[in-house]
Design a protein around this motif. Structure first.
Motif, mmCIF file in Angstrom:
data_model
loop_
_atom_site.group_PDB
_atom_site.id
_atom_site.type_symbol
_atom_site.label_atom_id
_atom_site.label_comp_id
_atom_site.label_asym_id
_atom_site.label_seq_id
_atom_site.Cartn_x
_atom_site.Cartn_y
_atom_site.Cartn_z
ATOM 1 N N LEU A 53 47.907 43.830 34.027
ATOM 2 C CA LEU A 53 48.882 44.123 32.974
ATOM 3 C C LEU A 53 48.169 44.092 31.628
ATOM 4 N N LYS A 54 48.421 45.091 30.808
ATOM 5 C CA LYS A 54 47.833 45.123 29.469
ATOM 6 C C LYS A 54 48.967 45.360 28.474
ATOM 7 N N TYR A 55 49.234 44.360 27.638
ATOM 8 C CA TYR A 55 50.328 44.420 26.673
ATOM 9 C C TYR A 55 49.842 45.003 25.348
ATOM 10 N N HIS A 56 50.619 45.944 24.811
ATOM 11 C CA HIS A 56 50.326 46.552 23.513
ATOM 12 C C HIS A 56 51.378 46.063 22.517
ATOM 13 N N HIS A 57 50.962 45.157 21.660
ATOM 14 C CA HIS A 57 51.880 44.513 20.731
ATOM 15 C C HIS A 57 52.526 45.508 19.767
ATOM 16 N N ASP A 58 51.753 46.468 19.286
ATOM 17 C CA ASP A 58 52.264 47.395 18.268
ATOM 18 C C ASP A 58 53.519 48.127 18.713
ATOM 19 N N ASP A 59 53.508 48.671 19.921
ATOM 20 C CA ASP A 59 54.688 49.408 20.387
ATOM 21 C C ASP A 59 55.436 48.679 21.504
ATOM 22 N N GLN A 60 55.053 47.427 21.747
ATOM 23 C CA GLN A 60 55.711 46.557 22.734
ATOM 24 C C GLN A 60 55.846 47.240 24.100
ATOM 25 N N THR A 61 54.724 47.776 24.571
ATOM 26 C CA THR A 61 54.680 48.389 25.896
ATOM 27 C C THR A 61 53.644 47.672 26.744
ATOM 28 N N VAL A 62 53.756 47.863 28.034
ATOM 29 C CA VAL A 62 52.823 47.250 28.970
ATOM 30 C C VAL A 62 52.270 48.337 29.884
ATOM 31 N N ASP A 63 50.955 48.395 30.005
ATOM 32 C CA ASP A 63 50.315 49.251 30.996
ATOM 33 C C ASP A 63 50.150 48.415 32.261
ATOM 34 N N VAL A 64 50.601 48.954 33.385
ATOM 35 C CA VAL A 64 50.525 48.249 34.659
ATOM 36 C C VAL A 64 49.634 49.050 35.596
ATOM 37 N N GLU A 65 48.698 48.363 36.219
ATOM 38 C CA GLU A 65 47.829 49.015 37.193
ATOM 39 C C GLU A 65 47.806 48.171 38.462
ATOM 40 N N VAL A 66 48.014 48.812 39.588
ATOM 41 C CA VAL A 66 47.958 48.152 40.889
ATOM 42 C C VAL A 66 46.934 48.900 41.720
ATOM 43 N N ASP A 67 45.980 48.162 42.276
ATOM 44 C CA ASP A 67 44.919 48.778 43.068
ATOM 45 C C ASP A 67 44.693 47.966 44.342
ATOM 46 N N PRO A 68 45.644 48.024 45.294
ATOM 47 C CA PRO A 68 45.506 47.205 46.506
ATOM 48 C C PRO A 68 44.331 47.602 47.384
ATOM 49 N N MET A 69 43.786 48.781 47.186
ATOM 50 C CA MET A 69 42.657 49.236 47.992
ATOM 51 C C MET A 69 41.347 49.131 47.220
ATOM 52 N N GLY A 70 41.321 48.370 46.139
ATOM 53 C CA GLY A 70 40.149 48.284 45.281
ATOM 54 C C GLY A 70 38.896 47.782 45.951
ATOM 55 N N ASP A 71 39.043 46.982 46.985
ATOM 56 C CA ASP A 71 37.856 46.451 47.654
ATOM 57 C C ASP A 71 37.388 47.339 48.796
ATOM 58 N N ARG A 72 38.127 48.432 49.046
ATOM 59 C CA ARG A 72 37.746 49.338 50.126
ATOM 60 C C ARG A 72 36.652 50.272 49.627
ATOM 61 N N VAL A 73 35.600 50.362 50.393
ATOM 62 C CA VAL A 73 34.479 51.221 50.043
ATOM 63 C C VAL A 73 34.213 52.145 51.212
ATOM 64 N N ASP A 74 34.138 53.430 50.938
ATOM 65 C CA ASP A 74 33.751 54.380 51.967
ATOM 66 C C ASP A 74 32.235 54.338 52.073
ATOM 67 N N LYS A 75 31.753 53.999 53.249
ATOM 68 C CA LYS A 75 30.318 53.856 53.436
ATOM 69 C C LYS A 75 29.805 54.935 54.374
ATOM 70 N N ALA A 76 28.656 55.428 54.075
ATOM 71 C CA ALA A 76 27.989 56.388 54.942
ATOM 72 C C ALA A 76 26.521 56.007 54.976
ATOM 73 N N CYS A 77 25.926 56.086 56.137
ATOM 74 C CA CYS A 77 24.514 55.750 56.232
ATOM 75 C C CYS A 77 23.863 56.607 57.298
ATOM 76 N N VAL A 78 22.565 56.645 57.228
ATOM 77 C CA VAL A 78 21.782 57.395 58.193
ATOM 78 C C VAL A 78 21.290 56.426 59.258
ATOM 79 N N ARG A 79 21.514 56.771 60.504
ATOM 80 C CA ARG A 79 21.049 55.921 61.598
ATOM 81 C C ARG A 79 19.711 56.447 62.096
#
Length: 82
Positions: A53-79
């Motif tokens: 949550l990021k609050y902006h005092h000047d216009d009294q708004t809140v930016d909300v960001e949800v990233d439940p998959m933030g720790d997911r990494v697509d991995k590719a490797c050469v075997r």
């Protein structure tokens, strides 16, 4: 590879206050449960959702960001040998 990763990123979604209020109303008992939750329980929930949550005092708004998959990494490797 980088282009594929960029193409798979979700687009940013902006919703109106009315849409948000309607979604919260649809939650019903979940909304009441969140109201009754302890700060520790909320901290755990918000952490697992990667809620920011990021609050902006000047216009009294809140930016909300949800990233439940933030720790997911697509991995590719050469075997095999190098």
């Amino acid at each position: 590879m980088a282009e594929k990763a960029l193409a798979s990123l979700p687009t940013q979604v902006t919703i109106s206050r009315g849409q948000l209020e309607a979604w919260i109303d649809e939650l019903g008992d979940i909304g009441r449960a969140l109201d009754a939750a302890s700060p520790e329980e909320l901290n755990q929930l918000y952490g697992s959702l990667r809620l920011s949550l990021k609050y902006h005092h000047d216009d009294q708004t809140v930016d909300v960001e949800v990233d439940p998959m933030g720790d997911r990494v697509d991995k590719a490797c050469v075997r095999g040998g190098t």
